[in-house]
Design a protein around this motif. Sequence first.
Motif: not given
Length: 303
Positions: A130-134, A75-84, A160-164, A136-141
């Motif tokens: 919502t593109y920047p979150l997408d 579930w890596k990146g899933n939280f960001t995906n939900i936020v997005r 998310i914040t650290h990645c941005l 970030v989600r890819t990078r975290l995934t």
Amino acid sequence: MDHLRRYHLCVVGLHFIKIKIGLSGCISRTATAPLERLKVLNQVQHMDKSGGPRYVGVVPAMMRIYREEGFFAYWKGNFTNIVRIIPSDATRFYTYDIYKRLIAKEGEKLSPVKCAVAGGLAGMTSTLATYPLDLVRTRLTVQTVATSDSALLAARYRGITHCLYRIAKEEGLTALYKGMWVSMMGVAPYVAVNFSVYETLKTYASDHGWTGNSTVSGVAMGAISGTTAVTFTYPTDVLRRRMMMDGIGETKREYTGLVDAIIKIAKHEGTPGFFRGLVPCYLKVVPATAISWGTIETLRKLG
């Protein structure tokens, strides 16, 4: 007073619609997150020059993720995906209705072509929002804990914040929109095909008196529309993931642009290169889209 009351009821109704749509997106994405992560890893792993592909096949790859990173790594990146997804899905469905009203005359039944246009515009609108979150989600995934020798897959972001922050610092603010135009090329036709196929099936079922269980029909039509859409647009999804990962962490860029990416993938990987991760994508898109549409139909019945 009556006008004010109707306005407030309308606003409350719109909020409930957004909640229903967001909830359906969260449920479907969380349920299929392991397959989504495997799909993304397959799409980008051939950019890694430190060794051969690490994730081959569905079952062996899933076992490797568990063995190297543990159960929750699925579930890596899933939280960001939900936020997005909450604002993305809400924006897409809400603007879809707006675009339908703008395109069609009052009382007019929309043709599949007009449904496709409305769906495409809705998809582009939600992507812009919502593109920047997408990204970030890819990078975290894709980041792992077992590949410190890999510049592409190495774990470098804490959230998310650290990645941005790191993307903006190391690659510039414009990097938050890497691959956006490729996404537009894929998202617009994907949503257009998805919505138009779904609406066509819904109209066909209604015209032929197939009014059975709305949840079951929503699941079936959602699965068909989702599979059709992803089949038509999958190469653009591979391209946008590659563009999102290109130049990560100040590493040397692999591609100079979209055309260069297409040429290099075709040259070094052939046609299969544009369909990396398609198997887990098929395994994911059917239940994901079906759960999403089925949840929406169920929530509509409940209120």
